[in-house]
Design a protein around this motif. Structure first.
Motif, mmCIF file in Angstrom:
data_model
loop_
_atom_site.group_PDB
_atom_site.id
_atom_site.type_symbol
_atom_site.label_atom_id
_atom_site.label_comp_id
_atom_site.label_asym_id
_atom_site.label_seq_id
_atom_site.Cartn_x
_atom_site.Cartn_y
_atom_site.Cartn_z
ATOM 1 N N ALA A 96 0.837 -1.192 0.000
ATOM 2 C CA ALA A 96 0.000 0.000 0.000
ATOM 3 C C ALA A 96 0.876 1.248 0.000
ATOM 4 C CB ALA A 96 -0.920 0.007 1.214
ATOM 5 N N LYS A 98 0.873 5.773 0.607
ATOM 6 C CA LYS A 98 0.212 6.995 1.062
ATOM 7 C C LYS A 98 1.187 8.140 0.879
ATOM 8 C CE LYS A 98 1.714 6.531 5.861
ATOM 9 N NZ LYS A 98 1.317 6.670 7.284
ATOM 10 N N ASP A 102 0.175 11.769 5.460
ATOM 11 C CA ASP A 102 -1.147 11.175 5.580
ATOM 12 C C ASP A 102 -1.129 10.111 6.669
ATOM 13 O OD1 ASP A 102 -2.340 11.174 2.112
ATOM 14 O OD2 ASP A 102 -2.099 12.762 3.609
ATOM 15 N N ARG A 104 -3.312 7.539 6.868
ATOM 16 C CA ARG A 104 -3.763 6.216 6.443
ATOM 17 C C ARG A 104 -3.312 5.925 5.015
ATOM 18 N NH1 ARG A 104 -9.903 5.498 8.498
ATOM 19 N NH2 ARG A 104 -9.248 3.340 8.522
ATOM 20 N N TYR A 105 -3.076 4.664 4.761
ATOM 21 C CA TYR A 105 -2.767 4.219 3.412
ATOM 22 C C TYR A 105 -4.034 4.273 2.574
ATOM 23 C CZ TYR A 105 1.767 2.687 5.087
ATOM 24 O OH TYR A 105 3.039 2.658 5.599
ATOM 25 N N ASN A 106 -3.921 4.844 1.385
ATOM 26 C CA ASN A 106 -5.117 4.986 0.561
ATOM 27 C C ASN A 106 -4.938 4.501 -0.863
ATOM 28 O OD1 ASN A 106 -3.412 6.976 -0.298
ATOM 29 N ND2 ASN A 106 -4.750 8.684 0.238
ATOM 30 N N ILE A 107 -3.802 3.924 -1.155
ATOM 31 C CA ILE A 107 -3.567 3.300 -2.455
ATOM 32 C C ILE A 107 -3.149 1.864 -2.179
ATOM 33 C CG2 ILE A 107 -2.249 3.369 -4.595
ATOM 34 C CD1 ILE A 107 -1.684 6.339 -3.975
ATOM 35 N N TRP A 108 -3.877 0.932 -2.775
ATOM 36 C CA TRP A 108 -3.684 -0.472 -2.413
ATOM 37 C C TRP A 108 -3.410 -1.328 -3.631
ATOM 38 C CZ3 TRP A 108 -3.721 -2.180 2.622
ATOM 39 C CH2 TRP A 108 -4.136 -1.249 3.582
#
Length: 118
Positions: A96, A98, A102, A104-108
């Motif tokens: 993941a 980010k 940031d 939180r991780y937002n690309i997975w």
């Protein structure tokens, strides 16, 4: 940014695996890339992370001394080298990303199964 994870599998306790995460897209300099895992019935946890533009790394206490995270800029790839694997390392592992800063991780990427037998 898109992520493509690979390298999971089944191994006996004490064995090793290397996971790979290939990044594609524009520029990655502002990203943090992490490996997270989720075992059945457990919360997802961050195993390790690395900043793309610098040497900063993080490794969770639960895997410290056994897992190593590294990147190869020329191949746009982040690796998770897992040694001395234990049955409790069994989980689906996710790559993941980010942006720095940031929470939180937002690309997975897709998950890859790691199974460690005793």
């Amino acid at each position: 940014v898109q992520l493509q994870a690979s390298g999971g599998g089944m191994v006996q306790a004490g064995g090793s695996l290397r996971l790979s995460c290939v990044l594609s897209g524009r520029t990655f300099s502002r990203y943090v890339v992490g490996w997270l895992r989720q075992a059945p019935g457990k919360e997802r946890e961050v195993v390790a992370s690395i900043t793309w533009s610098g040497p900063s790394t993080y490794v969770a206490d639960s895997v410290k001394g056994r897992f190593t995270i590294a990147k190869e800029n020329a191949k746009n790839t982040v690796y998770l080298q897992m040694n001395s694997l234990k049955p409790e390392d069994t989980a689906v592992y996710y790559c993941a990303a980010k942006s720095r800063g940031d929470a939180r991780y937002n690309i997975w990427g897709q998950g890859t199964q790691v199974t460690v037998s005793s």
